[in-house]
Design an enzyme around this catalytic site. Structure first.
Site, PDB file in Angstrom:
ATOM      1  N   SER A   7       0.826  -1.204   0.000  1.00 26.26           N
ATOM      2  CA  SER A   7       0.000   0.000   0.000  1.00 26.26           C
ATOM      3  C   SER A   7       0.858   1.251   0.000  1.00 26.26           C
ATOM      4  CB  SER A   7      -0.909   0.019   1.236  1.00 26.26           C
ATOM      5  OG  SER A   7      -1.568   1.268   1.338  1.00 26.26           O
ATOM      6  N   HIS A  30      -1.184  -1.275  -4.265  1.00 25.59           N
ATOM      7  CA  HIS A  30      -2.464  -0.874  -3.683  1.00 25.59           C
ATOM      8  C   HIS A  30      -2.489   0.640  -3.470  1.00 25.59           C
ATOM      9  CE1 HIS A  30      -6.190  -1.837  -1.501  1.00 25.59           C
ATOM     10  NE2 HIS A  30      -5.849  -0.867  -0.649  1.00 25.59           N
ATOM     11  N   ASP A  32      -4.770   3.781  -2.103  1.00 25.23           N
ATOM     12  CA  ASP A  32      -5.933   4.212  -1.319  1.00 25.23           C
ATOM     13  C   ASP A  32      -6.345   5.620  -1.727  1.00 25.23           C
ATOM     14  OD1 ASP A  32      -6.387   1.987   0.507  1.00 25.23           O
ATOM     15  OD2 ASP A  32      -4.433   2.483   1.349  1.00 25.23           O
ATOM     16  N   MET A  34      -8.893   8.506  -0.746  1.00 21.14           N
ATOM     17  CA  MET A  34      -9.768   8.971   0.337  1.00 21.14           C
ATOM     18  C   MET A  34     -10.185  10.405   0.080  1.00 21.14           C
ATOM     19  SD  MET A  34      -7.699   7.464   3.622  1.00 21.14           S
ATOM     20  CE  MET A  34      -6.741   5.943   3.520  1.00 21.14           C
ATOM     21  N   HIS A  63      -8.361   1.330  -4.208  1.00 16.60           N
ATOM     22  CA  HIS A  63      -9.344   1.164  -3.139  1.00 16.60           C
ATOM     23  C   HIS A  63      -9.981   2.529  -2.882  1.00 16.60           C
ATOM     24  CE1 HIS A  63     -10.123   0.109   1.397  1.00 16.60           C
ATOM     25  NE2 HIS A  63     -11.240   0.286   0.715  1.00 16.60           N
ATOM     26  N   MET A  65     -12.146   4.853  -1.010  1.00 21.18           N
ATOM     27  CA  MET A  65     -12.834   5.163   0.244  1.00 21.18           C
ATOM     28  C   MET A  65     -13.436   6.550   0.104  1.00 21.18           C
ATOM     29  SD  MET A  65     -10.109   3.495   2.913  1.00 21.18           S
ATOM     30  CE  MET A  65      -8.706   3.483   1.791  1.00 21.18           C
ATOM     31  N   MET A 134     -12.250  -5.328   5.258  1.00 24.62           N
ATOM     32  CA  MET A 134     -11.389  -4.416   6.013  1.00 24.62           C
ATOM     33  C   MET A 134     -11.144  -4.982   7.407  1.00 24.62           C
ATOM     34  SD  MET A 134     -10.490  -1.889   4.109  1.00 24.62           S
ATOM     35  CE  MET A 134      -9.769  -0.876   5.412  1.00 24.62           C
ATOM     36  N   ASP A 172      -7.286  -6.032   4.272  1.00 24.46           N
ATOM     37  CA  ASP A 172      -6.543  -4.769   4.315  1.00 24.46           C
ATOM     38  C   ASP A 172      -6.657  -4.176   5.704  1.00 24.46           C
ATOM     39  OD1 ASP A 172      -5.441  -2.274   3.955  1.00 24.46           O
ATOM     40  OD2 ASP A 172      -6.854  -1.599   2.432  1.00 24.46           O
TER      41      ASP A 172
END
Length: 227
Positions: A7, A30, A32, A34, A63, A65, A134, A172
């Site tokens: 990540s 990976h 993220d 957000m 991913h 979010m 998660m 994760d």
């Protein structure tokens, strides 16, 4: 074989291309995303993903979010993502969204926060390529692994087996050498690792060690033996 997805949330954002190169040999990178609305943190967006996709040969595992993934997820496929995960808690039309992600050429994945059960979404599983459980509350890296998620991982693997699906099961949050074996035994086969990789002296070697631990744990696991 287990897949290890480092990540970049734990990487140096000023050196993302170099940090991607540091984990060459990992299965995916990976990423993220957000938005400071769905989770209380703000990371990066489409332009950074586009740049990262050009800078590395490792496929990108996004991913999201974020709120309104129905609007934004297709744009991340166009930006270069090979897999896009949306949160079912945020999606207005998860089946339609999964089909759109697939139609654009990426793998479609659905994520569930720790408090969201898998059972209500059993009928959605055939529409997906991966489910993400998660194992921390989403929003920040470096959190402690939640052991109470292990039964949920197992139940998800049981549903995958029940429907005879070729579906990856990702975890994760708090994944490290001390926790990855339990996740693999419970049924996970794709592992997101942040600080366990980027906090290591040799990130690429950390990836290899995590994969080895997961493979050994899964070899005799209930779900890998056809039980």
């Amino acid at each position: 074989m287990a897949q290890i997805n480092p990540s970049i949330l734990s990487a140096d954002f000023a050196r993302l291309a170099d940090e991607a190169e540091a984990v060459r040999g990992s299965d995916w990178l990976h990423v993220d995303v957000m938005d400071n609305h769905f989770v209380p943190n703000l990371t990066l967006g489409v332009p950074v993903v586009e740049s990262l996709a050009r800078a590395t040969d490792t496929p990108l595992d996004l991913h999201l979010m974020i709120e309104d993934p129905d609007r934004w997820a297709p744009q991340y496929v166009e930006a270069g993502a090979g897999s896009v995960t949306f949160h079912v808690e945020a999606a207005a039309a998860p089946v339609r969204l999964a089909r759109e992600i697939r139609a654009k050429g990426a793998r479609a994945s659905m994520a569930l926060k720790p408090g969201t059960p898998i059972e209500p979404y059993e009928d959605l599983l055939p529409e997906l390529d991966m489910v993400l459980i998660m194992t921390v509350e989403p929003g920040f890296g470096g959190q402690a692994f939640l052991d109470i998620m292990l039964p949920k991982i197992r139940r998800t693997r049981e549903l995958i087996a029940k429907h005879d699906l070729e579906l990856w099961l990702q975890v994760d949050g708090g994944v490290a050498a001390s926790t990855i074996e339990r996740c693999a035994e419970a049924g996970a086969d794709v592992f997101v690792a942040g600080s366990a990789v980027y906090g290591a002296e040799d990130p690429a070697e950390a990836v290899r060690k995590l994969r080895d631990l997961a493979d050994k744990a899964a070899a005799d696991a209930w779900w890998a033996c056809g039980h």
